[in-house]
Design an enzyme around this catalytic site. Structure first.
Site, PDB file in Angstrom:
ATOM      1  CG  HIS A  57      -0.199   0.159   2.526  1.00 53.84           C
ATOM      2  ND1 HIS A  57       0.388  -0.899   3.176  1.00 53.84           N
ATOM      3  CD2 HIS A  57       0.047   1.249   3.295  1.00 53.84           C
ATOM      4  CE1 HIS A  57       0.951  -0.470   4.297  1.00 53.84           C
ATOM      5  NE2 HIS A  57       0.772   0.837   4.387  1.00 53.84           N
ATOM      6  CG  HIS A 107      -0.631   7.065   7.708  1.00 58.74           C
ATOM      7  ND1 HIS A 107      -1.622   6.553   8.521  1.00 58.74           N
ATOM      8  CD2 HIS A 107       0.386   6.160   7.761  1.00 58.74           C
ATOM      9  CE1 HIS A 107      -1.214   5.405   9.041  1.00 58.74           C
ATOM     10  NE2 HIS A 107      -0.012   5.152   8.607  1.00 58.74           N
TER      11      HIS A 107
END
Ligand SMILES: [Zn+2]
Length: 215
Positions: free
Chosen positions: A55, A61
């Site tokens: 990913h 994030h």
């Protein structure tokens, strides 16, 4: 894993019960309808975190207000990349990275002891090779374009957010969960295509490498 055009698939297959990073959701696959049970069609449902398997991490994030995966420039995901081998190091710091002659604009993928050791582990592999925050800052200072590593996180527990923040704040595209077992260090053409999840902090990504032969 190698097709007729020489592309090597370094993606980890997504399947029910596969290993995920601690505190991330379990990966579930089920059929809501199936031909075998007399349905009109077979239709599966998946449940997974966006940091599942192979990913990409977006700035969102770890950076408050950071952009999502849909804003990662395509040139970070495609183009010439270098696979560098660091087979014996568990903590990859600036001293280790300095030996690799990394330059501005590079797309760097590190092949570590994780390929294949961590991927062969039945559960989460705790002793995985990772980059220290100081190592990440070195990469940020080098102004590289893309950084990939061959297990589920670029950092380790306790310093994970510092490692991520150093890379993501420098707008380095972070690829995690690569399986570089079939890849020898060298120059490659990279093709990484994250699912286009609007505003998401990460996305499962298909990643292919094709050797660049100098002729
Ligand atoms: Zn991630």
């Amino acid at each position: 894993v190698i097709d007729a055009q020489g592309w090597i698939d370094v993606t980890v297959p997504i399947r029910a019960g596969m290993v995920s990073y601690p505190r991330n959701p379990p990966i579930e696959v089920s059929q809501v309808e199936s031909l075998a049970r007399g349905g009109h069609a077979t239709v599966s449902k998946i449940s997974l975190g966006v940091h599942t398997g192979t990913h990409v991490d977006a700035p969102a994030h770890f950076i408050p207000g950071g952009s999502g995966v849909d804003r990662i420039p395509l040139d970070a995901l495609m183009g010439r990349a270098r696979v560098l081998g660091v087979p014996d190091v568990r903590r990859i710091d600036a001293a280790v990275l300095r030996t690799l002659e990394i330059s501005s604009g590079d797309r760097i993928l590190l092949k570590t002891l994780n390929s294949p050791r961590a991927w062969d582990s039945p559960g989460f592999f705790e002793g995985y090779a990772h980059v220290t925050p100081e190592g990440a800052q070195y990469l940020a200072d080098r102004r590289i374009r893309t950084f990939g590593i061959d297990y589920l996180s670029v950092g380790v527990t306790g310093e994970n957010s510092d490692t991520h923040r150093a890379l993501l704040a420098a707008n380095i595209c972070v690829l995690e969960g690569l399986n570089l077992t079939p890849v020898v260090p060298g120059e490659y053409e990279l093709l990484a295509l994250p699912l286009l999840l609007a505003g998401a902090d990460g996305a499962p990504t298909r990643v292919l490498l094709r050797p660049i032969t100098r002729g």
